[in-house]
Design a protein around this motif. Sequence first.
Motif, PDB file in Angstrom:
ATOM      1  N   ILE A 292       3.372  13.113  -0.492  1.00  0.00           N
ATOM      2  CA  ILE A 292       1.953  13.351  -0.242  1.00  0.00           C
ATOM      3  C   ILE A 292       1.585  12.510   0.975  1.00  0.00           C
ATOM      4  O   ILE A 292       1.396  11.302   0.879  1.00  0.00           O
ATOM      5  N   SER A 293       1.520  13.156   2.130  1.00  0.00           N
ATOM      6  CA  SER A 293       1.312  12.407   3.370  1.00  0.00           C
ATOM      7  C   SER A 293       0.308  13.138   4.246  1.00  0.00           C
ATOM      8  O   SER A 293      -0.516  13.909   3.772  1.00  0.00           O
ATOM      9  N   GLY A 294       0.409  12.898   5.559  1.00  0.00           N
ATOM     10  CA  GLY A 294      -0.577  13.432   6.484  1.00  0.00           C
ATOM     11  C   GLY A 294      -0.648  14.949   6.494  1.00  0.00           C
ATOM     12  O   GLY A 294      -1.736  15.528   6.626  1.00  0.00           O
ATOM     13  N   LEU A 295       0.511  15.618   6.361  1.00  0.00           N
ATOM     14  CA  LEU A 295       0.518  17.078   6.397  1.00  0.00           C
ATOM     15  C   LEU A 295      -0.315  17.657   5.261  1.00  0.00           C
ATOM     16  O   LEU A 295      -1.217  18.474   5.478  1.00  0.00           O
ATOM     17  N   GLN A 296      -0.022  17.219   4.024  1.00  0.00           N
ATOM     18  CA  GLN A 296      -0.760  17.755   2.888  1.00  0.00           C
ATOM     19  C   GLN A 296      -2.229  17.367   2.936  1.00  0.00           C
ATOM     20  O   GLN A 296      -3.111  18.182   2.637  1.00  0.00           O
ATOM     21  N   GLY A 344      -2.337   9.735  -6.948  1.00  0.00           N
ATOM     22  CA  GLY A 344      -1.830   8.393  -7.164  1.00  0.00           C
ATOM     23  C   GLY A 344      -2.270   7.353  -6.164  1.00  0.00           C
ATOM     24  O   GLY A 344      -2.020   6.171  -6.354  1.00  0.00           O
ATOM     25  N   SER A 345      -2.895   7.759  -5.076  1.00  0.00           N
ATOM     26  CA  SER A 345      -3.428   6.834  -4.070  1.00  0.00           C
ATOM     27  C   SER A 345      -2.381   5.815  -3.634  1.00  0.00           C
ATOM     28  O   SER A 345      -2.608   4.610  -3.635  1.00  0.00           O
ATOM     29  N   ARG A 346      -1.227   6.311  -3.213  1.00  0.00           N
ATOM     30  CA  ARG A 346      -0.185   5.428  -2.706  1.00  0.00           C
ATOM     31  C   ARG A 346      -0.460   5.075  -1.252  1.00  0.00           C
ATOM     32  O   ARG A 346      -1.373   5.615  -0.622  1.00  0.00           O
ATOM     33  N   VAL A 347       0.357   4.166  -0.709  1.00  0.00           N
ATOM     34  CA  VAL A 347       0.110   3.665   0.635  1.00  0.00           C
ATOM     35  C   VAL A 347       0.113   4.800   1.659  1.00  0.00           C
ATOM     36  O   VAL A 347      -0.770   4.895   2.516  1.00  0.00           O
ATOM     37  N   GLY A 348       1.126   5.682   1.583  1.00  0.00           N
ATOM     38  CA  GLY A 348       1.196   6.780   2.539  1.00  0.00           C
ATOM     39  C   GLY A 348       0.002   7.706   2.437  1.00  0.00           C
ATOM     40  O   GLY A 348      -0.536   8.173   3.453  1.00  0.00           O
ATOM     41  N   THR A 349      -0.457   7.971   1.214  1.00  0.00           N
ATOM     42  CA  THR A 349      -1.613   8.835   1.031  1.00  0.00           C
ATOM     43  C   THR A 349      -2.889   8.159   1.512  1.00  0.00           C
ATOM     44  O   THR A 349      -3.758   8.796   2.110  1.00  0.00           O
ATOM     45  N   GLU A 350      -3.020   6.865   1.263  1.00  0.00           N
ATOM     46  CA  GLU A 350      -4.203   6.135   1.721  1.00  0.00           C
ATOM     47  C   GLU A 350      -4.271   6.131   3.243  1.00  0.00           C
ATOM     48  O   GLU A 350      -5.353   6.267   3.825  1.00  0.00           O
ATOM     49  N   ILE A 382      -5.899   0.662   9.353  1.00  0.00           N
ATOM     50  CA  ILE A 382      -4.700   0.347   8.571  1.00  0.00           C
ATOM     51  C   ILE A 382      -4.307  -1.111   8.778  1.00  0.00           C
ATOM     52  O   ILE A 382      -3.969  -1.833   7.816  1.00  0.00           O
ATOM     53  N   VAL A 383      -4.340  -1.590  10.029  1.00  0.00           N
ATOM     54  CA  VAL A 383      -3.986  -2.980  10.314  1.00  0.00           C
ATOM     55  C   VAL A 383      -4.943  -3.928   9.599  1.00  0.00           C
ATOM     56  O   VAL A 383      -4.544  -4.985   9.103  1.00  0.00           O
ATOM     57  N   ALA A 384      -6.207  -3.570   9.518  1.00  0.00           N
ATOM     58  CA  ALA A 384      -7.183  -4.436   8.858  1.00  0.00           C
ATOM     59  C   ALA A 384      -7.012  -4.452   7.344  1.00  0.00           C
ATOM     60  O   ALA A 384      -7.158  -5.507   6.709  1.00  0.00           O
ATOM     61  N   LEU A 385      -6.685  -3.292   6.748  1.00  0.00           N
ATOM     62  CA  LEU A 385      -6.640  -3.191   5.294  1.00  0.00           C
ATOM     63  C   LEU A 385      -5.242  -3.390   4.720  1.00  0.00           C
ATOM     64  O   LEU A 385      -5.073  -4.122   3.736  1.00  0.00           O
ATOM     65  N   GLU A 386      -4.235  -2.742   5.276  1.00  0.00           N
ATOM     66  CA  GLU A 386      -2.861  -2.810   4.754  1.00  0.00           C
ATOM     67  C   GLU A 386      -1.888  -2.958   5.912  1.00  0.00           C
ATOM     68  O   GLU A 386      -1.111  -2.047   6.216  1.00  0.00           O
ATOM     69  N   PRO A 387      -1.905  -4.090   6.603  1.00  0.00           N
ATOM     70  CA  PRO A 387      -1.067  -4.239   7.806  1.00  0.00           C
ATOM     71  C   PRO A 387       0.419  -4.128   7.531  1.00  0.00           C
ATOM     72  O   PRO A 387       1.191  -3.743   8.416  1.00  0.00           O
ATOM     73  N   ASP A 388       0.860  -4.446   6.315  1.00  0.00           N
ATOM     74  CA  ASP A 388       2.281  -4.341   5.998  1.00  0.00           C
ATOM     75  C   ASP A 388       2.772  -2.900   6.061  1.00  0.00           C
ATOM     76  O   ASP A 388       3.981  -2.657   6.189  1.00  0.00           O
ATOM     77  N   GLY A 392       6.538   0.615   7.347  1.00  0.00           N
ATOM     78  CA  GLY A 392       7.023   1.698   6.506  1.00  0.00           C
ATOM     79  C   GLY A 392       7.328   2.947   7.300  1.00  0.00           C
ATOM     80  O   GLY A 392       6.676   3.261   8.302  1.00  0.00           O
ATOM     81  N   VAL A 393       8.301   3.685   6.837  1.00  0.00           N
ATOM     82  CA  VAL A 393       8.706   4.905   7.528  1.00  0.00           C
ATOM     83  C   VAL A 393       7.599   5.949   7.474  1.00  0.00           C
ATOM     84  O   VAL A 393       7.426   6.737   8.415  1.00  0.00           O
ATOM     85  N   SER A 394       6.804   5.981   6.413  1.00  0.00           N
ATOM     86  CA  SER A 394       5.730   6.959   6.306  1.00  0.00           C
ATOM     87  C   SER A 394       4.715   6.764   7.423  1.00  0.00           C
ATOM     88  O   SER A 394       4.301   7.719   8.092  1.00  0.00           O
ATOM     89  N   PHE A 395       4.286   5.532   7.635  1.00  0.00           N
ATOM     90  CA  PHE A 395       3.326   5.238   8.703  1.00  0.00           C
ATOM     91  C   PHE A 395       3.900   5.614  10.062  1.00  0.00           C
ATOM     92  O   PHE A 395       3.246   6.281  10.875  1.00  0.00           O
ATOM     93  N   GLN A 396       5.111   5.187  10.335  1.00  0.00           N
ATOM     94  CA  GLN A 396       5.699   5.396  11.657  1.00  0.00           C
ATOM     95  C   GLN A 396       5.895   6.875  11.968  1.00  0.00           C
ATOM     96  O   GLN A 396       5.569   7.345  13.066  1.00  0.00           O
ATOM     97  N   LEU A 397       6.411   7.623  11.010  1.00  0.00           N
ATOM     98  CA  LEU A 397       6.637   9.045  11.243  1.00  0.00           C
ATOM     99  C   LEU A 397       5.321   9.801  11.417  1.00  0.00           C
ATOM    100  O   LEU A 397       5.178  10.624  12.328  1.00  0.00           O
ATOM    101  N   SER A 398       4.366   9.523  10.552  1.00  0.00           N
ATOM    102  CA  SER A 398       3.121  10.275  10.591  1.00  0.00           C
ATOM    103  C   SER A 398       2.351  10.015  11.878  1.00  0.00           C
ATOM    104  O   SER A 398       1.895  10.945  12.544  1.00  0.00           O
TER     105      SER A 398
END
Length: 748
Positions: A292-296, A344-350, A382-388, A392-398
Motif C-alpha cells: 500500500i504505497s503511492g500508487l494505490q 494499517g497506517s504504516r510508514v509507507g502509507t503515511e 516527512i523529515v519533520a515527522l518521521e525522518p528515519d 527506507g526503500v519505500s520512501f526512496q522508490l516512491s
Amino acid sequence: MTTPARARVLGAASRAGAARAAALAPAEWRALFAAALAKEVDGRRFFLWIPVAAMGGVALNLAADREPVLWLPALLTALCAALAWICRARPLALGLWVGLAALCAGFLAMGLRTARVATPVLDHARIVKLRGFVEEVDVRPVGARFIVGVVAAGNMARALAPHRVRVTTRKTPDFAAGDYVALTALLWPPPRAVLPGGYDFARDAYFEGVGAVGAALGAVTVLPPPREAPWRARFFAAIDRARNRLAVRVDTIIGGDEGAIAAAMVTGKRDFLSNDAKDLIREAGIFHIITISGLQMTLVAGIFFLVARRLLALSPALTLNYPIKKWAAGIAMVGSLLYDIGTGSRVGTERALIMTLIVLGAVILDRRALSMRNLALAVLAIVALEPDAILGVSFQLSFAAVAALIAVMEARLARLDRRPDPFLPTRGRPKRRGAIAVHFVDKPLRLLLAALCATCATASFMAYHFHDLSPYVLIGNPLTLAIIECFAVPGALLGTALYPLGLDAPVWLYVGLGIKFILWVARFIAAAPGSTLHVRAFAPYALFFLGLAVISAVLWRSWLFRATAIPLAALGLIGALDGPRYDAIVAPSGDLVAVRGVDGRLAVVGKRFNAFTAEQWLSADGDDRDPAAARDPHALCDRDGCVAALPQGRSLSVVTAPAGFEEDCVRAAVVVSALAAPADCRAQVFDRRRLARTGAVGLVWDGARLRVAADRSILEDRPWSPAPKRAPNARIVPPPSGATTGADPADP
C-alpha cells in the motif's frame, strides 16, 4: 544580462548541441552559465534543494556513533536561519545559510524523533512471561505473527522491559487485536544486519517501538484485562480485526495466490502470499502491487475526487454557484485519510498520504496540484515527522518515481507553454487533419516515456536494496498499472463498501480476474531470457552519488545544470561496480559463516542453518541460488563445531562447544563462535564478546594479511544498537531451528 539576451543565448546553445557548446569561448561559457543560473533562479529551483539538505542532516545524525546532543543543532539551526535573514539581499550568502539551516534542522529532527520513540531494547536473549494487549495480528498459512503492547514482563523492571514485542506462533491464533493475553516467549534483541552495510532490522524495529522479537513457547491465553486499554489502542485494534476479517474473506473467495495478492492490495495484509509468488512478482519488477504505497493512494484519491466532482456536477445550481472542484478535493482528502487508516497506517502509507494531502490542498488553494514544489513540501513534512523513513526503500522508490514523472510533466508543459488541470483529461491544441491519429499514437508514447523515466530514476535504489533488476519492467509496469486502475483499486473500494451487506463476493471475483492476468504477465516476464539481472552489493558511497544524480536530473531545468548528473552518476556506477567481495562473512550471532570456495561462490558453514541470513549473503553477492543449496558440502562437522577451508591453505572453525577451542585455537586461522573464546587463543577470534562490539564482519585475505570490515564501530552506542555491557561469560541463546526473528525477507 537582459531577459531577451538570456533567451537568445539559451536558444543558441540548444540549437548548437554538445559539439558546438564544447567549442564556445570562455566569455560565451560565462554568459551561458549566467543565463542557466538565471533560469534556475527565475524558476525558484533552489528551493527544491532545501529538502535535500534536510535529508543530508538526517543521514549525518544516523551516521553518528553515539546519540548527539539536541541543544547544539537547535542553536545552529536558529543561528543559520538568522544569518540567512540578515543576508537575504545577497543571493549566494542567502542560499548558503538556508542550506546550512536545513541541514541542521534535519539533524535536529532526527534527534527529536529518536527522543520521542525512546523505547527500551532487550539487552540479551531471555525467556520472559509476558502480559499485555495484542495490538496487531498477521495471520499466516501456518501460525501468525503478532505485536504485544507489554503491560508486565515477568520480573523485569519496567524501565528495562520493551514497550512492544513482536512474537510468532506456529499455532492458529484464537485471539485477536485488542485482547489481553498472557504467554511465555523466548525473546531476543531485534536482529542486526547480517553483513556489513546490510539491512538493519534493529533500527527499523526501534522506530516502530519494538524492543524485542521472538517466539511463543506454548499457548497464548486470553485473560480479563486489568484495566481498559487506551482509546487509541482500542481504535486501531478494531481496525486490525476488521482488516483480518476482510483479508480472510477476500483470500477465501478468490483463492490461491490471486486471493493472497487481492487481500494484500485491499487490506495491506501480505502474509497469505506464498514465497514462490513473492519471488515471481519481484523478478517481474512488479512487487509494488502488494504494498500500500503511492500508487494505490494516488488512485484512491483520484477515484474519490472524480466521482465526487461528477456527482456534484449533476446539480447545475451547485456547479454554477459553488467551488465543487474544491469540495471534491476535500472529499478526496477525507477518503485518502480513511484509506490510510483502513490499511494499517504504516510508514509507507503515511508518506503517500502526506504527499496526497499536499496535492489536494494545492487544488483547494487554487495552486497547481502536481508540482515539484509540492513534492518538496511533502519531503519536508516527512523529515519533520518521521525522518528515519528516508532510509527506507519505500520512501526512496516512491519519491524518485514521482519526481521523475513530475519532471516529465514539467518538460511537456514547458513545450506546450500551458498548464492544464492534472485531474482532467488533457485537451490538445486545435485539431488539425490527422490530429486524432496523432493523439492515439502520441499518448502511448508519452506513457512509455514516463514509465521509462520513472524506471531509470528508481533503478539504482532497486539494485541497491534488492540486488536485482528486471529489464522487462517497462512491459510489466504499464500492464500492471492498467489492471490496477481497471480492476484492483475500483474493485477494492466497491467490495469494501458492499462487504457489510454481504454482497461483495462478485466484486472480489472480478478483482481476481485482473490479478490472474497480472500473474500471467509476471510468469511470462519471469520466463523470458535475462528477466532478472543479479547485482552485487554496492560500495558505501555509491547510492549517495547515484541519488544525487537522480535529484540533479529531475530538479534542475537548464541542460547545463542537469549535466551535473553525468559525473555524479559516473561516480555512483564506479561505486556500484566496486562493491565489497568478502572471502568470508561472519553472522553477528557467531553460529553461521559464509566462505568463498574455489569456484568463487559463497558456501554456508555452520551446524545451525538460517535460511534468511543465507539468502541475504547470497543476494548481496549477486548469487541467485536457493539458500538451501548453498550449504558447504566440504565442511567437516562434529559435535564441537565445523571446519571449512580458506584461501592459501588456511582454515576457519565454527566452534559450538567449549571443548572445541582447545584444538581449533591451534590449527585454525580464524575461530568463530557464539561462546566466549579463551584469552590465550592463538587464532583470529570472532567470539560472542567481539561480535557484540562489531556486529557482522566481512573478511578479505590480502596476501598474508587479513582485512576485517565490521558492520558497526566499536564506539557505537545508539538506542537501537547499544554498546555491549561488561557481563559474565554466558552463552548466547540462538533462535530455535526454523524460527523467524521477525525480519521478513519480503519487507525491505
